[in-house]
Design a protein around this motif. Structure first.
Motif, mmCIF file in Angstrom:
data_model
loop_
_atom_site.group_PDB
_atom_site.id
_atom_site.type_symbol
_atom_site.label_atom_id
_atom_site.label_comp_id
_atom_site.label_asym_id
_atom_site.label_seq_id
_atom_site.Cartn_x
_atom_site.Cartn_y
_atom_site.Cartn_z
ATOM 1 N N UNK A 4 0.812 -1.217 0.000
ATOM 2 C CA UNK A 4 0.000 0.000 0.000
ATOM 3 C C UNK A 4 0.841 1.260 0.000
ATOM 4 N N UNK A 5 1.902 1.258 0.782
ATOM 5 C CA UNK A 5 2.804 2.411 0.840
ATOM 6 C C UNK A 5 3.482 2.629 -0.505
ATOM 7 N N UNK A 6 3.864 1.539 -1.148
ATOM 8 C CA UNK A 6 4.510 1.651 -2.463
ATOM 9 C C UNK A 6 3.530 2.172 -3.512
ATOM 10 N N UNK A 7 2.274 1.728 -3.437
ATOM 11 C CA UNK A 7 1.263 2.236 -4.374
ATOM 12 C C UNK A 7 1.065 3.730 -4.145
ATOM 13 N N UNK A 8 0.969 4.134 -2.879
ATOM 14 C CA UNK A 8 0.795 5.551 -2.549
ATOM 15 C C UNK A 8 1.970 6.363 -3.084
ATOM 16 N N UNK A 9 3.183 5.861 -2.879
ATOM 17 C CA UNK A 9 4.389 6.545 -3.351
ATOM 18 C C UNK A 9 4.347 6.729 -4.872
ATOM 19 N N UNK A 10 3.985 5.673 -5.595
ATOM 20 C CA UNK A 10 3.880 5.764 -7.058
ATOM 21 C C UNK A 10 2.795 6.758 -7.469
ATOM 22 N N UNK A 11 1.675 6.737 -6.765
ATOM 23 C CA UNK A 11 0.565 7.643 -7.082
ATOM 24 C C UNK A 11 1.006 9.088 -6.934
ATOM 25 N N UNK A 12 1.684 9.381 -5.840
ATOM 26 C CA UNK A 12 2.142 10.757 -5.587
ATOM 27 C C UNK A 12 3.203 11.173 -6.601
ATOM 28 N N UNK A 13 4.151 10.271 -6.893
ATOM 29 C CA UNK A 13 5.195 10.575 -7.874
ATOM 30 C C UNK A 13 4.593 10.881 -9.243
ATOM 31 N N UNK A 14 3.472 10.226 -9.554
ATOM 32 C CA UNK A 14 2.826 10.418 -10.846
ATOM 33 C C UNK A 14 1.730 11.478 -10.799
ATOM 34 N N UNK A 15 1.677 12.200 -9.678
ATOM 35 C CA UNK A 15 0.747 13.326 -9.509
ATOM 36 C C UNK A 15 -0.699 12.940 -9.783
ATOM 37 N N UNK A 16 -1.092 11.789 -9.215
ATOM 38 C CA UNK A 16 -2.480 11.335 -9.325
ATOM 39 C C UNK A 16 -3.146 11.449 -7.967
ATOM 40 N N UNK A 17 -4.399 11.863 -7.970
ATOM 41 C CA UNK A 17 -5.170 11.854 -6.730
ATOM 42 C C UNK A 17 -5.691 10.437 -6.491
ATOM 43 N N UNK A 18 -6.155 10.175 -5.287
ATOM 44 C CA UNK A 18 -6.731 8.855 -5.022
ATOM 45 C C UNK A 18 -7.935 8.589 -5.934
ATOM 46 N N UNK A 19 -8.850 9.555 -6.103
ATOM 47 C CA UNK A 19 -9.976 9.290 -7.001
ATOM 48 C C UNK A 19 -9.537 9.002 -8.446
ATOM 49 N N UNK A 20 -8.496 9.690 -8.917
ATOM 50 C CA UNK A 20 -8.011 9.456 -10.279
ATOM 51 C C UNK A 20 -7.449 8.048 -10.430
#
Length: 114
Positions: A4-20
């Motif tokens: 989960x932490x790795x997914x969050x890290x990738x999401x933030x690095x790729x400038x995506x919101x959780x809904x996106x």
């Protein structure tokens, strides 16, 4: 680092919101939040395949904290450094890869019919 932490890290690095990201993965934002927070401990194999495709990473990215032992004779498991890692036969891996390919083709066919 947890999945989960790795997914969050990738999401933030790729400038995506959780809904996106949730939309791209075809899951609810709540489900994604629970995965990222560690509330959800087990993540579906097919969902992880989607995550890998969205971010362009291999499954290995999520396994890098694990120690994997290569052994010449597949005895079913390996032991070392106080860790036991189950090994998977090459045939089983090939079957998983073939099933993933079939599922991707099915998804592509369904999308083309829309």
């Amino acid at each position: 680092m947890s999945v989960g932490t790795k997914i969050r890290k990738l999401r933030i690095q790729n400038k995506l919101s959780q809904p996106e990201l949730a939309s791209k993965l075809n899951i609810s934002q709540t489900a994604l939040s629970e995965i990222e927070s560690g509330k959800t401990k087990k993540v579906d194999f097919l969902l992880m395949d989607k995550v890998c495709n969205v971010f362009g990473v291999n499954f290995d990215y999520f396994l890098e904290d694990k120690k994997v032992f290569k052994i010449k004779n597949n005895t079913g498991f390996a032991v070392g450094d106080n860790a036991i890692v189950n090994t998977i036969s090459e045939k089983l891996i090939e079957q998983y890869e073939e099933r993933i390919k079939e599922l991707k083709e099915t998804i592509a066919e369904l999308k083309s019919k829309k």
